[in-house]
Design a protein around this motif. Structure first.
Motif, short mmCIF file in Angstrom:
data_model
loop_
_atom_site.label_atom_id
_atom_site.label_comp_id
_atom_site.label_asym_id
_atom_site.label_seq_id
_atom_site.Cartn_x
_atom_site.Cartn_y
_atom_site.Cartn_z
N ARG A 20 0.84 -1.19 0.00
CA ARG A 20 0.00 0.00 0.00
C ARG A 20 0.88 1.24 0.00
O ARG A 20 2.01 1.20 0.44
CB ARG A 20 -0.87 0.02 1.26
N ARG A 21 0.32 2.33 -0.46
CA ARG A 21 1.08 3.58 -0.47
C ARG A 21 0.88 4.39 0.81
O ARG A 21 1.75 5.12 1.21
CB ARG A 21 0.68 4.43 -1.68
N GLU A 22 -0.28 4.28 1.46
CA GLU A 22 -0.50 5.03 2.69
C GLU A 22 -0.03 4.19 3.88
O GLU A 22 -0.04 2.96 3.82
CB GLU A 22 -1.97 5.43 2.86
N PRO A 23 0.39 4.84 4.95
CA PRO A 23 0.90 4.07 6.11
C PRO A 23 -0.20 3.30 6.82
O PRO A 23 -1.36 3.68 6.82
CB PRO A 23 1.49 5.15 7.02
N MET A 24 0.19 2.20 7.42
CA MET A 24 -0.73 1.35 8.16
C MET A 24 -0.54 1.61 9.66
O MET A 24 0.59 1.87 10.08
CB MET A 24 -0.42 -0.12 7.85
N PRO A 25 -1.59 1.54 10.46
CA PRO A 25 -1.41 1.70 11.91
C PRO A 25 -0.47 0.63 12.47
O PRO A 25 -0.33 -0.46 11.89
CB PRO A 25 -2.82 1.51 12.48
N ALA A 26 0.16 0.93 13.58
CA ALA A 26 1.16 0.03 14.16
C ALA A 26 0.56 -1.32 14.53
O ALA A 26 1.20 -2.36 14.31
CB ALA A 26 1.80 0.68 15.38
#
Length: 88
Positions: A27-33
């Motif tokens: 994915r291009r957007e960050p994922m929650p930790a």
């Protein structure tokens, strides 16, 4: 006791890094930790059960995870001027 604590935290430490890298690749957007941790632990769990190489991968996961934890602890214990010197 610290050794056992390190072993308990080594797997999730590497799972978090692996999940972050998988999320960055997919994915291009960050994922929650927490999501990255779950993805990383699932990937590590599946890879650990591969025939013939699963044991080796599990051992390397623990070794690399313990190394990550040692580096984090060493980073906490450094003086601010040492951290600036390493970063430069």
């Amino acid at each position: 006791a610290l050794y056992w604590l390190g072993l308990m935290l080594a797997w999730p430490a590497l799972g978090l890094i692996l999940g972050t890298e998988v999320a960055r690749w997919a994915r291009r957007e960050p994922m929650p930790a927490v999501g990255a941790l779950v993805v990383g632990l699932i990937v590590l769990h599946l890879v650990a059960y591969l025939p013939f190489v699963g044991g080796l991968i599990s051992f390397l996961t623990f070794a690399f995870g313990l190394g990550l934890l040692v580096q984090v602890v060493r980073g906490w214990r450094r003086e601010p001027d040492q951290v600036a010197a390493v970063a430069a």
